[in-house]
Design a protein around this motif. Structure first.
Motif, mmCIF file in Angstrom:
data_model
loop_
_atom_site.group_PDB
_atom_site.id
_atom_site.type_symbol
_atom_site.label_atom_id
_atom_site.label_comp_id
_atom_site.label_asym_id
_atom_site.label_seq_id
_atom_site.Cartn_x
_atom_site.Cartn_y
_atom_site.Cartn_z
ATOM 1 N N ASP A 8 18.581 8.459 54.411
ATOM 2 C CA ASP A 8 17.268 7.929 54.737
ATOM 3 C C ASP A 8 17.366 6.402 54.664
ATOM 4 N N ARG A 50 7.347 5.588 54.420
ATOM 5 C CA ARG A 50 8.105 6.572 55.205
ATOM 6 C C ARG A 50 9.605 6.311 55.175
ATOM 7 N N GLY A 52 11.708 6.469 52.781
ATOM 8 C CA GLY A 52 12.444 7.417 51.947
ATOM 9 C C GLY A 52 12.631 8.772 52.606
ATOM 10 N N THR A 53 11.938 8.995 53.714
ATOM 11 C CA THR A 53 12.045 10.290 54.400
ATOM 12 C C THR A 53 12.508 10.152 55.850
ATOM 13 N N THR A 54 12.633 8.929 56.339
ATOM 14 C CA THR A 54 13.071 8.710 57.717
ATOM 15 C C THR A 54 14.580 8.526 57.748
ATOM 16 N N ARG A 55 15.248 9.416 58.474
ATOM 17 C CA ARG A 55 16.715 9.351 58.558
ATOM 18 C C ARG A 55 17.168 8.219 59.476
#
Length: 128
Positions: A8, A50, A52-55
């Motif tokens: 992430d 976002r 921490g969750t966006t690759r």
């Protein structure tokens, strides 16, 4: 340094991007093969909540085939391509990235060449 596709943004920035002066990164899959590239500035467009969750791979740009060089290939082929500061080329050996070339690298090479005294050869080419 490369950007693992599955990281992430927060993890990539804290463990990879913060350890280098690079601003463009090839994105690699789990085997180390290039799948695209990302720019550090691209991450600024993702809201902090976002990151921490966006690759990383969700923001990757396509790496055109003409920007993937084999380790033994002459880098001079890049001179025929528009390699601006927001693009890069990768050098690959056995399917894994062994170096990158950015537009800034080419500009630096030309600047250093102009500073050499006449008749003095430049250093041998190497990938970084």
């Amino acid at each position: 340094m490369a950007a693992p596709a599955w990281f992430d943004i927060d993890r990539f920035v804290s463990s990879v991007a913060s350890q280098t002066h690079q601003t463009a990164f090839p994105v690699v899959d789990t085997s180390g093969a290039p799948t695209g590239y990302v720019l550090l500035q691209t991450f600024q467009g993702v809201p902090p909540g976002r990151r921490g969750t966006t690759r990383v791979d969700s923001l990757a740009r396509q790496l055109p085939p003409d920007r993937i060089l084999s380790a033994g290939q002459e880098a001079s082929v890049l001179l025929d391509l528009p390699l601006t500061g927001d693009q890069l080329a990768v050098v690959v050996e056995d399917g894994r990235i062994v170096g990158i070339v950015t537009g800034a690298d080419l500009v630096r090479t030309f600047q250093l060449a102009r500073l050499r005294p006449p008749g003095v050869p430049g250093p041998p080419a190497s990938s970084s």
